[in-house]
Design an enzyme around this catalytic site. Structure first.
Site, PDB file in Angstrom:
ATOM      1  CD  GLU A 278      -1.046  -0.648   3.656  1.00 56.22           C
ATOM      2  OE1 GLU A 278      -1.465  -1.806   3.512  1.00 56.22           O
ATOM      3  OE2 GLU A 278      -1.260   0.044   4.659  1.00 56.22           O
ATOM      4  CG  PHE A 281      -2.880   0.686  -3.695  1.00 56.43           C
ATOM      5  CD1 PHE A 281      -2.990   0.097  -4.938  1.00 56.43           C
ATOM      6  CD2 PHE A 281      -4.018   0.797  -2.913  1.00 56.43           C
ATOM      7  CE1 PHE A 281      -4.217  -0.382  -5.401  1.00 56.43           C
ATOM      8  CE2 PHE A 281      -5.249   0.322  -3.360  1.00 56.43           C
ATOM      9  CZ  PHE A 281      -5.347  -0.263  -4.607  1.00 56.43           C
ATOM     10  CG  ASP A 368      21.388 -10.588 -21.755  1.00 58.73           C
ATOM     11  OD1 ASP A 368      21.168 -10.016 -22.831  1.00 58.73           O
ATOM     12  OD2 ASP A 368      21.551  -9.993 -20.672  1.00 58.73           O
ATOM     13  CE  LYS A 477      16.983 -17.314 -17.655  1.00 53.83           C
ATOM     14  NZ  LYS A 477      18.416 -17.613 -17.578  1.00 53.83           N
ATOM     15  CG  ASP A 479      16.007 -12.375 -16.813  1.00 51.36           C
ATOM     16  OD1 ASP A 479      15.563 -12.276 -15.655  1.00 51.36           O
ATOM     17  OD2 ASP A 479      17.218 -12.500 -17.072  1.00 51.36           O
ATOM     18  CG  ASP A 535       4.749 -14.089  -8.093  1.00 44.29           C
ATOM     19  OD1 ASP A 535       3.823 -14.359  -8.872  1.00 44.29           O
ATOM     20  OD2 ASP A 535       5.608 -13.216  -8.342  1.00 44.29           O
ATOM     21  CG  ASP A 549      20.581 -14.927 -11.539  1.00 46.09           C
ATOM     22  OD1 ASP A 549      20.044 -15.711 -12.354  1.00 46.09           O
ATOM     23  OD2 ASP A 549      20.611 -13.696 -11.698  1.00 46.09           O
ATOM     24  CD  GLU A 615      34.064 -32.942 -15.320  1.00 42.03           C
ATOM     25  OE1 GLU A 615      34.086 -32.433 -14.191  1.00 42.03           O
ATOM     26  OE2 GLU A 615      34.539 -32.376 -16.344  1.00 42.03           O
TER      27      GLU A 615
HETATM   28  C1  DGJ Z   1      19.417 -12.893 -14.980  1.00 49.08           C
HETATM   29  C2  DGJ Z   1      19.039 -14.336 -15.112  1.00 49.08           C
HETATM   30  O1  DGJ Z   1      18.591 -14.846 -13.911  1.00 49.08           O
HETATM   31  C3  DGJ Z   1      20.232 -15.104 -15.648  1.00 49.08           C
HETATM   32  O2  DGJ Z   1      19.967 -16.461 -15.687  1.00 49.08           O
HETATM   33  C4  DGJ Z   1      20.548 -14.571 -17.015  1.00 49.08           C
HETATM   34  O3  DGJ Z   1      19.489 -14.846 -17.882  1.00 49.08           O
HETATM   35  C5  DGJ Z   1      20.836 -13.087 -16.945  1.00 49.08           C
HETATM   36  N1  DGJ Z   1      19.778 -12.375 -16.273  1.00 49.08           N
HETATM   37  C6  DGJ Z   1      21.018 -12.521 -18.317  1.00 49.08           C
HETATM   38  O4  DGJ Z   1      21.132 -11.165 -18.319  1.00 49.08           O
END
Ligand code: DGJ
Length: 742
Positions: A278, A281, A368, A477, A479, A535, A549, A615
């Protein structure tokens, strides 16, 4: 029938398989809360004795007895500027100067099915089709403000959803300064509160503290649900543990500013009010206009925190995530971010693709750096056309070549943002949020696009839809890498500026709804600098979210375990990355990294060229093992194990619904000299069935290697006696055991 109305007593009771929730249309039309707890069809009015409490005023019409005060009686949705001095659900001011509301019952209605919300994600009935809605209309006589309280009852999930629809039924303009989704009064009991706090790269760490007198706030005013405070809290009895005891979870289905406040009052009653944050808001409601709050998901159990988590997991998977991918096998992916960051060209990507394919990877994700002149993170956001220096044949050419290698293709975008150094910003400087006459704050060299403006939301939709229409992209993805500051929209009139942060989220949801409807086959993974927007609101659109990350598996143990209190493993984006880890510098065994990533969607985030031959063999084995357990992880019941041994190890289990299969994983985090036996009791198995320890994978070292696990044990033995594991040795060893009934 999961909603009962007893006219004579004025009682409305919501029943799920194991819980009951009851309210009373009380004296003078006050809607009182009488009970939330284990299933019980009693008339709970007897619990709430009227008593004269000094300095707690009485409603005018009830003042003769002095026993009834809004300040002491449990409420369903608290008003303000009346005699209830505790946390309000609504703060309002009307154009004629009237502050607050005094809400009284008008009527109610019971409907089949779940309730939808305007522009906001909401739970749906799911496969069993079982859901009922109760709507209770309250009204404030002074302003004409009406509040429709909505309750969705999902009997077999033990979940009740709540929201409020607030309508200006008066003749004056009303400004809402607070409009909570729900209030829950718990008048008796001794409570602990568990919340999930953190920071970038260290999200959703559970903290359990006793609720004490006064007010406690768990909130984000950062414009997004945030790394710092997840919109999810659990209230539990002091005695409640993983396997027993009463607990109740409140999860807000919302991705923007949020606030959950807890107040332990003078009578020992606990009030929890949850909804939109709030601080900035202010929503203006003209006569006739209405406002929907986000939905709050409520769940209760007396079987401990583990059971509560599983209730939320099933509900999110079955009644909230709309993506057809929710129940589907997800492709094992390799993401280019930690392999190459912003420095790559087509040749490098094709090399990644070729070796990924050889290892069994199914999807290559280009992160990215593929667009505009994005060689550094200080430019080009907004210019969503391929960088032809890096990708000479454009995106189309690259995707063709990657698909020729036999892989699916995924693409990173961050479409809600703009760099100052971009063609988009040069063309539309007013599209970024900024206060006139003030320099805006810059976060990761970028600004936030004003999605409250329909033309910008449309541009965003067209830009992403264009990419998806023109290119055979299998995965996105999505972001978002900065907090929202400088709240000011170049297009909103002054009296509506306080609506900006919420309108932004409505704009975002409208774009996501359109895109996911038009491209149902595209697998969307949400992301906000890792898990900043993990969320229920985002999960309604994206079946999975990049969890953090931080890809260090030992840090991930805490992050993923914290996440698991509310959110299912099917939603947890988790990858194996290089060692030493790029975020923490810690070295860990390759197999342990995989064991931890297998508690999520599973993929890789490294350059296969840097792996040894051994590996590479290990990657093939990991992927083939994951294919044998992925259904279990995605749809099984999740058990957290070994709560007493937290200092030494973290362990968990996934169990199939029919209890025929289970995956057990343990990671040793603190090796001891002359160690105590490593012992853990399993959970969730059928005591009568016999389980073969069908496959066992150790990572790191075994002390001598001659200690053997039994081959077959009953579910009873595994749960009551437990398992003593061979002695693990060295840095962060782990063990995974796949159990199958005989
Ligand atoms: C934040 C993301 O969580 C990373 O995995 C990656 O995609 C970078 N951004 C790229 O800028």
């Amino acid at each position: 029938m999961s909603i009962l109305f007893q006219r004579e007593q004025g009682l409305l009771t919501l029943l799920t398989d194991h819980t009951a929730y009851q309210m009373q249309i009380g004296p003078e039309g006050y809607l009182l809360h009488t009970y939330y707890g284990r299933a019980c069809a009693e008339d709970f009015r007897y619990l709430h004795l009227e008593r004269d409490c000094g300095f707690s005023p009485n409603p005018y019409a009830l003042s003769a007895s002095r026993g009834f005060s809004l300040d002491t009686m449990p409420q369903e949705y608290s008003g303000s500027n009346g005699a209830d001095f505790r946390l309000p659900c609504i703060l309002s001011e009307s154009d004629d100067g009237v502050l607050g509301v005094d809400l009284r019952y008008v009527r109610h209605e019971i409907r089949k099915g779940a309730f939808p919300l305007k522009g906001l994600p909401a739970a749906f009935a799911g496969e069993d089709g079982e859901a009922e809605t109760l709507s209770v209309l309250l009204r404030d006589a002074a302003t004409g403000l009406e509040t429709e309280l909505l309750y969705g009852v999902f009997p077999h999930r033990d979940v009740i959803t709540r929201a409020a629809r607030i309508r200006n039924g008066g003749e004056k303009t009303v400004r809402l300064r607070k409009a909570a989704s729900a209030c829950l009064d718990l008048p008796f009991g001794t409570w602990d509160c568990i919340d999930f706090h953190g920071r970038h790269a260290m999200e959703r760490l559970p903290e359990r503290v006793p609720v004490s007198n006064g007010i406690r706030t768990i909130a984000s005013e950062r414009g997004y649900s945030s790394h710092q405070h997840n919109p999810f809290v659990i209230l539990c009895d002091h005695e409640t543990n993983e396997d027993q005891g009463e607990c109740c979870g409140l999860m807000l289905c919302y991705s923007g500013n949020h606030r959950t406040e807890l107040e332990l009052d003078q009578t020992g009653s606990l009030r929890i009010v949850s909804g939109i944050g709030e601080r900035f808001f202010c929503w203006t409601l003209e006569p006739g206009a209405s406002f929907d709050t986000p939905q709050l998901l409520l769940s209760f159990t007396s079987d401990g925190l583990g059971a509560l988590s599983r209730q939320f997991h099933r509900f999110i998977r079955g009644n909230l995530c709309r993506s057809p991918w929710t129940g589907r096998k997800r492709p094992v992916l390799l993401n280019s971010w930690e392999a190459a960051y912003l420095t790559f060209d087509e040749a490098l990507l094709l090399r990644l693709a070729k070796s990924a394919k050889q290892l069994g990877v199914e999807l290559l994700v280009l992160d990215d750096g593929w667009f505009g002149d994005r060689d550094e993170d200080n430019r080009a956001l907004g210019d969503w056309t391929p960088n032809l220096r890096k990708l000479p044949d454009g995106l189309g050419g690259l995707i063709r070549k990657i698909k020729d290698e036999g892989l699916k293709f995924g693409l990173w975008i961050e479409p809600e943002m703009v760099s100052e150094n971009s063609d988009l910003y040069r063309a539309h400087p007013d599209w970024a949020l900024r206060v006139p006459g003030r320099q805006p704050a810059i976060g990761r060299n970028q600004m936030v696009l004003d999605l409250s403006r329909p033309e910008i939301a449309d541009w965003l939709y067209e830009t992403v839809a264009g990419l998806l229409r023109e290119n055979p992209i299998d995965y996105i993805k999505w972001d978002m890498n900065r907090a929202m500051t400088d709240l000011y929209s170049a297009s909103l009139p002054a009296e509506h500026q306080g609506e900006l942060a919420h309108r932004y989220i409505l704009g975002l949801y409208s774009v996501l709804a359109r895109l996911t409807e038009e491209f149902p086959e595209v697998l969307f993974e949400g992301c906000a600098g890792g898990g900043g927007r993990f969320d229920a609101g985002m999960l309604a659109f994206h079946p999975q979210v990049w969890c953090s990350d931080n890809t260090d598996p030992i840090a991930r143990l805490r992050i993923q375990e914290g996440t698991s209190y509310g959110y299912p493993a099917s939603a947890v984006g988790a990858h194996v990355s290089a060692s030493p880890n790029h975020q923490t510098g810690r070295s860990t065994p390759f197999g342990t990294r995989a064991a931890v990533a297998m508690a999520g969607t599973f993929g890789y985030e490294l350059d296969p060229a840097k792996l040894s031959e051994e590996e590479r063999r290990e990657v093939r084995r990991q992927i083939s093992f994951f294919h044998r357990v992925e259904d279990l992880v995605r749809e099984g019941d999740h058990y957290r194990l070994g709560a007493m041994e937290k200092e030494r190890f973290t362990a968990w289990q996934f169990v199939s619904e029919d209890r025929e299969k289970s995956l057990f994983t343990l990671v040793l985090t603190e090796p001891e000299g002359n160690p105590r036996p490593l012992h853990v009791r399993l959970k969730g198995l059928d005591p009568e069935k016999r389980y073969r320890l069908a496959e066992t994978e150790y990572a790191g070292c075994l002390y001598r290697g001659d200690e053997k696990l039994p081959e077959v044990l009953s579910g009873a033995a595994l749960m009551y006696g437990g398992l003593t594991l061979p002695r693990l040795y060295g840095d962060y060893p782990s063990v995974q055991i796949l159990l199958k009934t005989e």
